[in-house]
Design a protein around this motif. Structure first.
Motif, PDB file in Angstrom:
ATOM      1  N   ALA A 134      38.528  72.795  23.754  1.00 54.37           N
ATOM      2  CA  ALA A 134      39.053  72.106  22.513  1.00 54.37           C
ATOM      3  C   ALA A 134      39.906  71.908  23.037  1.00 54.37           C
ATOM      4  O   ALA A 134      41.041  70.951  22.698  1.00 54.37           O
ATOM      5  N   ASN A 135      41.609  73.291  23.038  1.00 52.46           N
ATOM      6  CA  ASN A 135      42.644  73.223  23.062  1.00 52.46           C
ATOM      7  C   ASN A 135      43.736  72.130  24.699  1.00 52.46           C
ATOM      8  O   ASN A 135      44.423  71.609  24.148  1.00 52.46           O
ATOM      9  N   TYR A 136      41.988  72.638  25.667  1.00 54.56           N
ATOM     10  CA  TYR A 136      42.560  71.436  26.763  1.00 54.56           C
ATOM     11  C   TYR A 136      42.341  69.775  26.766  1.00 54.56           C
ATOM     12  O   TYR A 136      43.464  69.107  26.805  1.00 54.56           O
ATOM     13  N   ARG A 137      41.433  69.359  25.649  1.00 52.49           N
ATOM     14  CA  ARG A 137      41.343  68.435  25.690  1.00 52.49           C
ATOM     15  C   ARG A 137      42.713  68.153  24.608  1.00 52.49           C
ATOM     16  O   ARG A 137      43.212  66.407  24.569  1.00 52.49           O
ATOM     17  N   ARG A 138      43.282  68.162  23.859  1.00 55.82           N
ATOM     18  CA  ARG A 138      44.317  68.417  22.979  1.00 55.82           C
ATOM     19  C   ARG A 138      45.245  68.232  23.610  1.00 55.82           C
ATOM     20  O   ARG A 138      46.278  67.475  23.604  1.00 55.82           O
ATOM     21  N   ALA A 139      45.756  68.279  25.357  1.00 56.90           N
ATOM     22  CA  ALA A 139      46.773  68.804  25.826  1.00 56.90           C
ATOM     23  C   ALA A 139      46.866  67.367  26.868  1.00 56.90           C
ATOM     24  O   ALA A 139      47.268  67.029  27.234  1.00 56.90           O
ATOM     25  N   LEU A 140      45.056  66.612  26.852  1.00 57.83           N
ATOM     26  CA  LEU A 140      45.561  66.253  27.887  1.00 57.83           C
ATOM     27  C   LEU A 140      45.802  64.363  27.039  1.00 57.83           C
ATOM     28  O   LEU A 140      46.378  64.128  28.324  1.00 57.83           O
ATOM     29  N   PRO A 141      46.170  63.998  25.577  1.00 61.55           N
ATOM     30  CA  PRO A 141      46.323  62.805  25.639  1.00 61.55           C
ATOM     31  C   PRO A 141      48.052  63.471  26.201  1.00 61.55           C
ATOM     32  O   PRO A 141      48.413  62.355  26.375  1.00 61.55           O
ATOM     33  N   LEU A 142      48.697  64.057  26.600  1.00 61.60           N
ATOM     34  CA  LEU A 142      50.441  64.832  26.100  1.00 61.60           C
ATOM     35  C   LEU A 142      50.489  64.251  28.142  1.00 61.60           C
ATOM     36  O   LEU A 142      51.105  64.036  28.182  1.00 61.60           O
ATOM     37  N   GLU A 143      49.391  65.646  28.293  1.00 60.48           N
ATOM     38  CA  GLU A 143      49.186  65.101  30.522  1.00 60.48           C
ATOM     39  C   GLU A 143      49.370  63.051  30.248  1.00 60.48           C
ATOM     40  O   GLU A 143      50.191  63.336  31.442  1.00 60.48           O
ATOM     41  N   LYS A 144      48.362  62.923  29.481  1.00 61.00           N
ATOM     42  CA  LYS A 144      48.790  61.285  30.301  1.00 61.00           C
ATOM     43  C   LYS A 144      49.879  60.455  29.854  1.00 61.00           C
ATOM     44  O   LYS A 144      50.059  59.714  30.646  1.00 61.00           O
ATOM     45  N   LYS A 145      50.191  60.580  28.906  1.00 60.54           N
ATOM     46  CA  LYS A 145      51.574  60.255  28.586  1.00 60.54           C
ATOM     47  C   LYS A 145      52.336  60.465  29.525  1.00 60.54           C
ATOM     48  O   LYS A 145      53.495  60.076  29.948  1.00 60.54           O
ATOM     49  N   HIS A 146      52.411  61.195  29.880  1.00 62.36           N
ATOM     50  CA  HIS A 146      53.665  61.747  31.119  1.00 62.36           C
ATOM     51  C   HIS A 146      53.148  61.141  32.312  1.00 62.36           C
ATOM     52  O   HIS A 146      54.280  61.028  33.060  1.00 62.36           O
ATOM     53  N   PHE A 147      52.045  60.820  32.746  1.00 64.45           N
ATOM     54  CA  PHE A 147      51.247  60.730  33.618  1.00 64.45           C
ATOM     55  C   PHE A 147      51.988  58.807  34.071  1.00 64.45           C
ATOM     56  O   PHE A 147      52.392  58.414  34.768  1.00 64.45           O
ATOM     57  N   MET A 148      52.019  58.416  32.710  1.00 67.61           N
ATOM     58  CA  MET A 148      52.429  56.620  32.991  1.00 67.61           C
ATOM     59  C   MET A 148      53.188  56.365  32.166  1.00 67.61           C
ATOM     60  O   MET A 148      53.877  55.504  33.319  1.00 67.61           O
ATOM     61  N   ILE A 149      54.771  57.202  32.325  1.00 65.85           N
ATOM     62  CA  ILE A 149      55.858  57.413  32.315  1.00 65.85           C
ATOM     63  C   ILE A 149      56.062  58.047  33.572  1.00 65.85           C
ATOM     64  O   ILE A 149      56.829  57.033  34.366  1.00 65.85           O
ATOM     65  N   ALA A 150      55.559  58.626  34.379  1.00 66.34           N
ATOM     66  CA  ALA A 150      56.008  58.843  35.726  1.00 66.34           C
ATOM     67  C   ALA A 150      55.858  57.780  36.612  1.00 66.34           C
ATOM     68  O   ALA A 150      56.103  57.881  38.184  1.00 66.34           O
ATOM     69  N   ARG A 151      54.616  56.850  36.098  1.00 66.91           N
ATOM     70  CA  ARG A 151      54.173  56.001  36.681  1.00 66.91           C
ATOM     71  C   ARG A 151      54.594  55.363  37.642  1.00 66.91           C
ATOM     72  O   ARG A 151      55.750  54.451  37.987  1.00 66.91           O
ATOM     73  N   VAL A 152      55.727  54.597  35.947  1.00 65.23           N
ATOM     74  CA  VAL A 152      57.158  53.645  35.368  1.00 65.23           C
ATOM     75  C   VAL A 152      58.420  54.273  36.101  1.00 65.23           C
ATOM     76  O   VAL A 152      58.993  52.411  36.143  1.00 65.23           O
ATOM     77  N   TYR A 153      58.276  55.692  36.046  1.00 62.98           N
ATOM     78  CA  TYR A 153      59.985  55.828  36.035  1.00 62.98           C
ATOM     79  C   TYR A 153      60.506  55.638  36.828  1.00 62.98           C
ATOM     80  O   TYR A 153      61.379  54.974  37.516  1.00 62.98           O
ATOM     81  N   PRO A 154      59.713  55.363  37.956  1.00 62.33           N
ATOM     82  CA  PRO A 154      60.041  55.482  39.819  1.00 62.33           C
ATOM     83  C   PRO A 154      60.599  53.613  39.586  1.00 62.33           C
ATOM     84  O   PRO A 154      61.678  53.489  40.509  1.00 62.33           O
ATOM     85  N   LYS A 155      59.935  52.685  38.858  1.00 61.54           N
ATOM     86  CA  LYS A 155      60.123  51.299  38.767  1.00 61.54           C
ATOM     87  C   LYS A 155      61.225  51.254  37.945  1.00 61.54           C
ATOM     88  O   LYS A 155      62.052  50.063  38.458  1.00 61.54           O
ATOM     89  N   CYS A 156      61.444  52.025  36.682  1.00 63.09           N
ATOM     90  CA  CYS A 156      63.195  51.860  36.236  1.00 63.09           C
ATOM     91  C   CYS A 156      63.995  52.327  37.770  1.00 63.09           C
ATOM     92  O   CYS A 156      65.324  52.033  36.493  1.00 63.09           O
ATOM     93  N   ILE A 157      63.433  53.166  38.123  1.00 61.55           N
ATOM     94  CA  ILE A 157      65.213  53.642  39.093  1.00 61.55           C
ATOM     95  C   ILE A 157      65.262  52.158  39.490  1.00 61.55           C
ATOM     96  O   ILE A 157      66.527  52.020  40.476  1.00 61.55           O
ATOM     97  N   THR A 158      64.618  52.189  40.461  1.00 51.75           N
ATOM     98  CA  THR A 158      64.553  50.683  41.383  1.00 51.75           C
ATOM     99  C   THR A 158      65.532  49.461  40.151  1.00 51.75           C
ATOM    100  O   THR A 158      66.600  48.766  41.689  1.00 51.75           O
ATOM    101  N   ALA A 159      64.707  49.123  39.072  1.00 54.10           N
ATOM    102  CA  ALA A 159      65.933  48.008  38.415  1.00 54.10           C
ATOM    103  C   ALA A 159      67.180  48.654  37.858  1.00 54.10           C
ATOM    104  O   ALA A 159      68.289  47.942  38.451  1.00 54.10           O
ATOM    105  N   GLU A 160      67.231  49.542  37.726  1.00 54.09           N
ATOM    106  CA  GLU A 160      68.483  50.680  37.491  1.00 54.09           C
ATOM    107  C   GLU A 160      69.042  50.031  38.819  1.00 54.09           C
ATOM    108  O   GLU A 160      70.628  49.938  38.561  1.00 54.09           O
TER     109      GLU A 160
END
Length: 412
Positions: A134-160
């Motif tokens: 149950a604690n692992y499931r509660r951590a999954l949304p945080l991991e998902k948010k990190h993954f989504m930002i990490a996937r977009v971050y290189p595009k942000c650096i390219t635009a920068e």
């Protein structure tokens, strides 16, 4: 801890019922056997404590009557049957049989309660695993948010980077336009000085009309000389204003994109840190839960195994007492062929009787399940592996220097 007060109170109530039943039985037998057996009966009776409340406080497993008490009672009944003291006492037999049935009921109830306790002890491990996942499931949304930002971050650096290059180009153009405007302005000033000063009033040599004519001719020649430079100055001024506006817009875009990338780096690290902290705290609680469940399981198992052995001995002893009471009763007893048996034959059959079955008193103890490994996140923010895999584009120092200096508390 989960079996707490309810089990303790039930155990104390159950033990008091058994003590009462045995005391009634003892008093009945004592009343019929004489005062010379009182001392022997007291010595073989239940172990009565000075404080009945103290036993309830420390009781964790339901127990049956003391084995020594049942054995002593069995020997006493056997001796009274042999010497014929209780012969023909139907009322005593009925009362004693009723008491024994109550004891049987209490033993079965204690067995069921102890079985329930062992099942609860095994289920405690499942609860630990359930809480962990149950604690692992509660951590999954945080991991998902990190993954989504990490996937977009290189595009942000390219635009920068693209906006930084554009800003550099615009700045270069802006400096060129500024230099052109500045040079034309200086040239205009220098050429203007070259025209000279003809505003002096020559009253002695010319009249007013001649003065106006002279000024007209002078400024006409100066204008012809300054008009090309003036046009170039106006053109340079317009270009300078245009490039200045473009440079301001480009600089604002670059700063906004850089701030956005810094914010993304901050959020990415924060979400990962929250996930690592949640998993770390959950694993710590899981280890503590599993350790407590293991300790309770073995403690309950040892106590219940002891009680199980005692209950089986007591059950067989009470069965033999029931058999002995058939000699006291006047009802005829028949063998397997249907023939009436004598009291001596009944007594011998009771002494040589096959051990009564106690399969229904057997406790299933289960076993401790295999302990699953608690999931942890190996990528703590700003560690070498984390920076290598997450900050694939842009400066890696952004991990610990973004919106402000960053350090994950869960990774310390």
């Amino acid at each position: 801890g989960s079996n707490g007060i309810g089990v303790l109170a039930h155990a104390g109530k159950f033990k008091m019922q058994l003590q009462s039943a045995l005391h009634i039985f003892f008093l009945l037998v004592i009343g019929c056997s004489g005062t010379e057996d009182i001392l022997a009966m007291l010595q073989s009776s239940l172990r009565v404590k000075t404080s009945s409340n103290s036993s309830i406080e420390t009781e964790t497993v339901q127990s049956a009557p003391d084995v020594a008490s049942v054995t002593s009672l069995e020997n006493l009944v056997l001796n009274r049957v042999k010497d014929g003291t209780l012969k023909g006492d139907v009322k005593l037999v009925a009362t004693v049989n009723a008491s024994i049935k109550k004891m049987f009921t209490s033993i079965i109830a204690a067995t069921g309660s102890n079985q329930k306790l062992m099942r609860a002890s095994v289920r405690a491990f499942k609860k630990c695993k359930t809480n962990m996942w149950a604690n692992y499931r509660r951590a999954l949304p945080l991991e998902k948010k990190h993954f989504m930002i990490a996937r977009v971050y290189p595009k942000c650096i390219t635009a920068e980077n693209a906006l930084r290059l554009e800003l550099q180009r615009v700045k270069k153009t802006y400096r060129t336009a500024f230099n052109i405007f500045k040079n034309n302005k200086r040239l205009m000033k220098a050429k203007g000085k070259g025209c000279g000063n003809v505003c002096t009033n020559h009253k002695a040599t010319e009249n007013y009309h001649e003065q106006l004519q002279r000024l007209y001719d002078f400024y006409g020649k100066c204008k012809k000389k300054l008009i090309p430079i003036s046009k170039r100055l106006e053109s340079a001024k317009k270009l300078f204003k245009k490039e200045s506006a473009k440079q301001a817009v480009s600089d604002a875009k670059y700063k906004a994109m850089k701030k956005k990338c810094l914010t993304m780096a901050w959020m990415m690290n924060t979400r990962k840190c929250q996930a690592v902290g949640r998993l770390k705290g959950g694993c710590k609680g899981y280890q503590s839960c599993w350790k407590t469940a293991t300790r309770n399981y073995y403690r309950n198992k040892r106590a219940i195994m002891k009680e199980e052995r005692n209950m089986k001995i007591e059950w067989r002893g009470l069965k033999r007492i029931q058999c002995y009471l058939q000699v006291i009763d006047d009802k005829p007893v028949k063998d397997a062929k249907g023939k009436k048996m004598s009291n001596k034959a009944v007594l011998n059959s009771c002494i040589k009787m096959k051990r009564p079955s106690t399969k229904h008193l057997k406790i299933y103890y289960g076993r401790i399940p295999k302990k699953p490994k608690c999931p942890r996140d190996p990528w703590c923010p700003c560690t070498a592996s984390y920076v290598k895999n997450v900050y694939t584009k842009g400066p890696r120092s952004r991990c610990w220097k973004n919106l402000r200096k960053y350090r994950c508390a869960a990774c310390r």
